[in-house]
Design a protein around this motif. Structure first.
Motif, PDB file in Angstrom:
ATOM      1  N   PRO A  39       0.796  -1.232   0.000  1.00 20.03           N
ATOM      2  CA  PRO A  39       0.000   0.000   0.000  1.00 20.03           C
ATOM      3  C   PRO A  39       0.824   1.276   0.000  1.00 20.03           C
ATOM      4  CG  PRO A  39      -0.695  -1.488   1.762  1.00 20.03           C
ATOM      5  CD  PRO A  39       0.468  -2.112   1.094  1.00 20.03           C
ATOM      6  N   LEU A  40       1.904   1.292   0.741  1.00 15.60           N
ATOM      7  CA  LEU A  40       2.728   2.500   0.811  1.00 15.60           C
ATOM      8  C   LEU A  40       3.363   2.814  -0.541  1.00 15.60           C
ATOM      9  CD1 LEU A  40       3.582   4.575   2.927  1.00 15.60           C
ATOM     10  CD2 LEU A  40       5.591   3.181   3.379  1.00 15.60           C
ATOM     11  N   VAL A  41       3.823   1.793  -1.238  1.00 19.52           N
ATOM     12  CA  VAL A  41       4.442   1.964  -2.553  1.00 19.52           C
ATOM     13  C   VAL A  41       3.392   2.395  -3.579  1.00 19.52           C
ATOM     14  CG1 VAL A  41       5.716   0.806  -4.409  1.00 19.52           C
ATOM     15  CG2 VAL A  41       6.253   0.281  -2.018  1.00 19.52           C
ATOM     16  N   ALA A  42       2.234   1.756  -3.540  1.00 19.19           N
ATOM     17  CA  ALA A  42       1.165   2.101  -4.482  1.00 19.19           C
ATOM     18  C   ALA A  42       0.717   3.551  -4.282  1.00 19.19           C
ATOM     19  CB  ALA A  42      -0.014   1.146  -4.317  1.00 19.19           C
ATOM     20  N   ALA A  43       0.606   3.983  -3.029  1.00 17.07           N
ATOM     21  CA  ALA A  43       0.196   5.363  -2.755  1.00 17.07           C
ATOM     22  C   ALA A  43       1.237   6.355  -3.257  1.00 17.07           C
ATOM     23  CB  ALA A  43      -0.043   5.553  -1.259  1.00 17.07           C
ATOM     24  N   GLU A  44       2.510   6.035  -3.085  1.00 21.60           N
ATOM     25  CA  GLU A  44       3.569   6.926  -3.578  1.00 21.60           C
ATOM     26  C   GLU A  44       3.527   7.007  -5.100  1.00 21.60           C
ATOM     27  OE1 GLU A  44       6.855   9.399  -4.192  1.00 21.60           O
ATOM     28  OE2 GLU A  44       5.397   9.201  -2.586  1.00 21.60           O
ATOM     29  N   LEU A  45       3.310   5.892  -5.757  1.00 23.67           N
ATOM     30  CA  LEU A  45       3.216   5.920  -7.221  1.00 23.67           C
ATOM     31  C   LEU A  45       2.031   6.776  -7.664  1.00 23.67           C
ATOM     32  CD1 LEU A  45       4.242   4.966  -9.956  1.00 23.67           C
ATOM     33  CD2 LEU A  45       2.734   2.994  -9.735  1.00 23.67           C
ATOM     34  N   ARG A  46       0.895   6.644  -6.980  1.00 18.15           N
ATOM     35  CA  ARG A  46      -0.266   7.479  -7.330  1.00 18.15           C
ATOM     36  C   ARG A  46       0.054   8.958  -7.134  1.00 18.15           C
ATOM     37  NH1 ARG A  46      -2.942   3.170  -4.874  1.00 18.15           N
ATOM     38  NH2 ARG A  46      -3.101   4.283  -2.886  1.00 18.15           N
ATOM     39  N   ARG A  47       0.783   9.290  -6.066  1.00 21.95           N
ATOM     40  CA  ARG A  47       1.163  10.694  -5.852  1.00 21.95           C
ATOM     41  C   ARG A  47       2.064  11.178  -6.976  1.00 21.95           C
ATOM     42  NH1 ARG A  47       0.837   9.196  -0.562  1.00 21.95           N
ATOM     43  NH2 ARG A  47       2.958   8.431  -0.453  1.00 21.95           N
ATOM     44  N   GLN A  48       3.027  10.368  -7.384  1.00 21.31           N
ATOM     45  CA  GLN A  48       3.927  10.766  -8.462  1.00 21.31           C
ATOM     46  C   GLN A  48       3.142  11.013  -9.755  1.00 21.31           C
ATOM     47  OE1 GLN A  48       7.220   8.053  -8.937  1.00 21.31           O
ATOM     48  NE2 GLN A  48       7.851   8.256  -6.805  1.00 21.31           N
ATOM     49  N   VAL A  49       2.216  10.130 -10.053  1.00 26.14           N
ATOM     50  CA  VAL A  49       1.407  10.277 -11.262  1.00 26.14           C
ATOM     51  C   VAL A  49       0.550  11.538 -11.180  1.00 26.14           C
ATOM     52  CG1 VAL A  49      -0.516   9.260 -12.570  1.00 26.14           C
ATOM     53  CG2 VAL A  49       1.413   7.828 -11.837  1.00 26.14           C
ATOM     54  N   THR A  50      -0.032  11.786 -10.001  1.00 22.81           N
ATOM     55  CA  THR A  50      -0.857  12.986  -9.820  1.00 22.81           C
ATOM     56  C   THR A  50      -0.040  14.246 -10.055  1.00 22.81           C
ATOM     57  OG1 THR A  50      -2.320  11.847  -8.267  1.00 22.81           O
ATOM     58  CG2 THR A  50      -2.295  14.256  -8.180  1.00 22.81           C
ATOM     59  N   VAL A  51       1.156  14.302  -9.511  1.00 23.63           N
ATOM     60  CA  VAL A  51       2.009  15.482  -9.696  1.00 23.63           C
ATOM     61  C   VAL A  51       2.293  15.692 -11.182  1.00 23.63           C
ATOM     62  CG1 VAL A  51       4.351  16.388  -9.339  1.00 23.63           C
ATOM     63  CG2 VAL A  51       3.052  15.496  -7.405  1.00 23.63           C
ATOM     64  N   LEU A  52       2.634  14.633 -11.891  1.00 21.03           N
ATOM     65  CA  LEU A  52       2.921  14.762 -13.320  1.00 21.03           C
ATOM     66  C   LEU A  52       1.694  15.205 -14.103  1.00 21.03           C
ATOM     67  CD1 LEU A  52       5.194  11.629 -13.846  1.00 21.03           C
ATOM     68  CD2 LEU A  52       5.891  14.038 -13.732  1.00 21.03           C
ATOM     69  N   GLU A  53       0.533  14.645 -13.769  1.00 17.37           N
ATOM     70  CA  GLU A  53      -0.693  15.032 -14.468  1.00 17.37           C
ATOM     71  C   GLU A  53      -1.058  16.490 -14.205  1.00 17.37           C
ATOM     72  OE1 GLU A  53      -2.898  10.668 -14.628  1.00 17.37           O
ATOM     73  OE2 GLU A  53      -3.476  12.105 -13.073  1.00 17.37           O
ATOM     74  N   VAL A  54      -0.910  16.923 -12.960  1.00 14.44           N
ATOM     75  CA  VAL A  54      -1.226  18.316 -12.616  1.00 14.44           C
ATOM     76  C   VAL A  54      -0.308  19.265 -13.374  1.00 14.44           C
ATOM     77  CG1 VAL A  54      -1.102  20.008 -10.739  1.00 14.44           C
ATOM     78  CG2 VAL A  54      -2.262  17.839 -10.369  1.00 14.44           C
ATOM     79  N   LEU A  55       0.968  18.953 -13.397  1.00 11.29           N
ATOM     80  CA  LEU A  55       1.915  19.825 -14.090  1.00 11.29           C
ATOM     81  C   LEU A  55       1.691  19.809 -15.599  1.00 11.29           C
ATOM     82  CD1 LEU A  55       5.172  19.147 -12.064  1.00 11.29           C
ATOM     83  CD2 LEU A  55       3.654  21.131 -11.929  1.00 11.29           C
TER      84      LEU A  55
END
Length: 89
Positions: A39-55
């Protein structure tokens, strides 16, 4: 190249801190497949993807939202480290 190395390092750190982590390669995780990931790894990956999508979607106007997502990730990581420190005492 630099961003890729940072992403991998961050995911590795999260995997080390996740007691449910297995030795699954990060390649599958980095291709967006989070099933079976801790779960911790999956959540970090989702955060990374969110940052890239927002930018990508908002450019410099998305910097504030990207920062908010990043700060939330730091909070989660701090909480995990703190919890593990308490358990080891």
């Amino acid at each position: 190249m630099w961003a890729d190395a940072c992403s991998v390092a961050s995911l590795q750190i999260h995997r080390l801190l996740d007691p449910a982590a297995d030795d699954a390669p990060l390649d599958a995780c980095r291709q967006g497949r989070t099933e079976g990931m801790p779960p911790l790894v999956a959540a970090e990956l989702r955060r990374q993807v969110t940052v890239l999508e927002v930018l990508a979607g908002h450019g410099t106007a998305g910097l504030r939202r990207a920062l908010e997502v990043s700060v939330e990730g730091r909070r989660v990581l701090r909480a995990v480290v703190s919890r593990r420190a308490r358990v080891k005492r």
